[in-house]
Design a protein around this motif. Structure first.
Motif, PDB file in Angstrom:
ATOM      1  N   ILE A  63       1.667  14.076  -9.742  1.00  0.00           N
ATOM      2  CA  ILE A  63       2.748  14.976 -10.168  1.00  0.00           C
ATOM      3  C   ILE A  63       2.747  15.116 -11.685  1.00  0.00           C
ATOM      4  N   ILE A  64       2.504  14.009 -12.400  1.00  0.00           N
ATOM      5  CA  ILE A  64       2.412  14.061 -13.866  1.00  0.00           C
ATOM      6  C   ILE A  64       1.256  14.986 -14.274  1.00  0.00           C
ATOM      7  N   ALA A  65       0.127  14.847 -13.596  1.00  0.00           N
ATOM      8  CA  ALA A  65      -1.027  15.699 -13.901  1.00  0.00           C
ATOM      9  C   ALA A  65      -0.698  17.171 -13.659  1.00  0.00           C
ATOM     10  N   ALA A  66       0.056  17.456 -12.606  1.00  0.00           N
ATOM     11  CA  ALA A  66       0.448  18.846 -12.332  1.00  0.00           C
ATOM     12  C   ALA A  66       1.322  19.396 -13.458  1.00  0.00           C
ATOM     13  N   GLY A  67       2.216  18.572 -13.981  1.00  0.00           N
ATOM     14  CA  GLY A  67       3.047  19.001 -15.113  1.00  0.00           C
ATOM     15  C   GLY A  67       2.216  19.285 -16.349  1.00  0.00           C
ATOM     16  N   GLU A  68       1.219  18.451 -16.607  1.00  0.00           N
ATOM     17  CA  GLU A  68       0.357  18.657 -17.769  1.00  0.00           C
ATOM     18  C   GLU A  68      -0.510  19.908 -17.613  1.00  0.00           C
ATOM     19  N   VAL A  69      -0.983  20.166 -16.406  1.00  0.00           N
ATOM     20  CA  VAL A  69      -1.771  21.375 -16.153  1.00  0.00           C
ATOM     21  C   VAL A  69      -0.904  22.619 -16.356  1.00  0.00           C
ATOM     22  N   THR A  70       0.344  22.558 -15.906  1.00  0.00           N
ATOM     23  CA  THR A  70       1.269  23.677 -16.098  1.00  0.00           C
ATOM     24  C   THR A  70       1.481  23.943 -17.585  1.00  0.00           C
ATOM     25  N   LYS A  71       1.689  22.882 -18.351  1.00  0.00           N
ATOM     26  CA  LYS A  71       1.892  23.024 -19.798  1.00  0.00           C
ATOM     27  C   LYS A  71       0.650  23.600 -20.468  1.00  0.00           C
ATOM     28  N   SER A  72      -0.525  23.115 -20.097  1.00  0.00           N
ATOM     29  CA  SER A  72      -1.777  23.605 -20.684  1.00  0.00           C
ATOM     30  C   SER A  72      -2.008  25.076 -20.360  1.00  0.00           C
ATOM     31  N   THR A  73      -1.685  25.476 -19.146  1.00  0.00           N
ATOM     32  CA  THR A  73      -1.854  26.873 -18.752  1.00  0.00           C
ATOM     33  C   THR A  73      -0.944  27.784 -19.575  1.00  0.00           C
TER      34      THR A  73
ATOM     35  N   LEU B 210       0.824  -1.215   0.000  1.00  0.00           N
ATOM     36  CA  LEU B 210       0.000   0.000   0.000  1.00  0.00           C
ATOM     37  C   LEU B 210       0.856   1.262   0.000  1.00  0.00           C
ATOM     38  N   THR B 211       1.979   1.214   0.690  1.00  0.00           N
ATOM     39  CA  THR B 211       2.889   2.358   0.677  1.00  0.00           C
ATOM     40  C   THR B 211       3.398   2.617  -0.737  1.00  0.00           C
ATOM     41  N   CYS B 212       3.770   1.561  -1.445  1.00  0.00           N
ATOM     42  CA  CYS B 212       4.282   1.717  -2.813  1.00  0.00           C
ATOM     43  C   CYS B 212       3.169   2.127  -3.782  1.00  0.00           C
ATOM     44  N   VAL B 213       1.954   1.631  -3.570  1.00  0.00           N
ATOM     45  CA  VAL B 213       0.829   2.049  -4.404  1.00  0.00           C
ATOM     46  C   VAL B 213       0.553   3.546  -4.180  1.00  0.00           C
ATOM     47  N   GLY B 214       0.631   3.992  -2.949  1.00  0.00           N
ATOM     48  CA  GLY B 214       0.478   5.419  -2.654  1.00  0.00           C
ATOM     49  C   GLY B 214       1.556   6.250  -3.337  1.00  0.00           C
ATOM     50  N   PHE B 215       2.759   5.691  -3.383  1.00  0.00           N
ATOM     51  CA  PHE B 215       3.859   6.345  -4.082  1.00  0.00           C
ATOM     52  C   PHE B 215       3.518   6.484  -5.566  1.00  0.00           C
ATOM     53  N   SER B 216       2.965   5.437  -6.162  1.00  0.00           N
ATOM     54  CA  SER B 216       2.592   5.463  -7.578  1.00  0.00           C
ATOM     55  C   SER B 216       1.497   6.491  -7.839  1.00  0.00           C
ATOM     56  N   ILE B 217       0.511   6.543  -6.952  1.00  0.00           N
ATOM     57  CA  ILE B 217      -0.568   7.518  -7.116  1.00  0.00           C
ATOM     58  C   ILE B 217      -0.014   8.946  -7.014  1.00  0.00           C
ATOM     59  N   SER B 218       0.929   9.149  -6.098  1.00  0.00           N
ATOM     60  CA  SER B 218       1.571  10.471  -5.996  1.00  0.00           C
ATOM     61  C   SER B 218       2.278  10.827  -7.292  1.00  0.00           C
ATOM     62  N   GLY B 219       2.931   9.859  -7.908  1.00  0.00           N
ATOM     63  CA  GLY B 219       3.596  10.088  -9.187  1.00  0.00           C
ATOM     64  C   GLY B 219       2.617  10.507 -10.265  1.00  0.00           C
ATOM     65  N   LEU B 220       1.446   9.845 -10.295  1.00  0.00           N
ATOM     66  CA  LEU B 220       0.428  10.217 -11.281  1.00  0.00           C
ATOM     67  C   LEU B 220      -0.084  11.638 -11.049  1.00  0.00           C
TER      68      LEU B 220
END
Length: 133
Positions: free
Chosen positions: A105-115, A93-103
């Motif tokens: 962060i990816i979404a934040a990068g895409e939002v920055t690019k779109s803005t 579960l700790t590693c799955v939470g890590f993966s979700i955090s990564g996703l």
């Protein structure tokens, strides 16, 4: 930007969408009446810009860096969850939470690019609209 009347540099447009005015020219009632009547038009800018917008370019690089960091975090979480299968549910579960955090962060990068792209397109639309007046 420069005032359409006296060519003085101004950081704020004290006029309206029809003319760029400095503070001094905007305080003249005669000039403001001419602007309201549409007698003062902004100088043509030569059409949409074909130059590179370095602020957008640097924002794209920052967004790419954010996305790369997100993919690294996601990958580490995914590999970690596979390696931790024998460690029990808390480790997985700790590693799955890590993966979700990564996703996220990816979404934040895409939002920055779109803005950044939205801002660049808005500037282009504004230039086109100013050229038509």
């Amino acid at each position: 930007m420069k005032c359409d009347i006296c060519n003085a540099e101004t950081g704020i447009n004290y006029g309206n969408s029809n003319a760029v005015l400095c503070n001094g020219c905007s305080s003249s009632e005669e000039i403001m009446d001419q602007v309201a009547a549409g007698l003062i038009k902004p100088a043509p800018t030569g059409g949409p810009s074909t130059t590179v917008d370095f602020s957008t370019q640097s924002t794209h690089k920052i967004a790419l860096l954010i996305s790369i960091i997100g993919w690294v975090v996601f990958s580490l979480g995914a590999v970690g969850s596979l390696l931790m299968l024998s460690g029990g549910p808390p480790a997985v579960l700790t590693c799955v939470g890590f993966s979700i955090s990564g996703l996220l962060i990816i979404a934040a990068g895409e939002v920055t690019k779109s803005t950044a792209e939205n801002a660049a397109h808005s500037r282009e639309i504004l230039k086109i609209m100013r050229d038509k007046t």
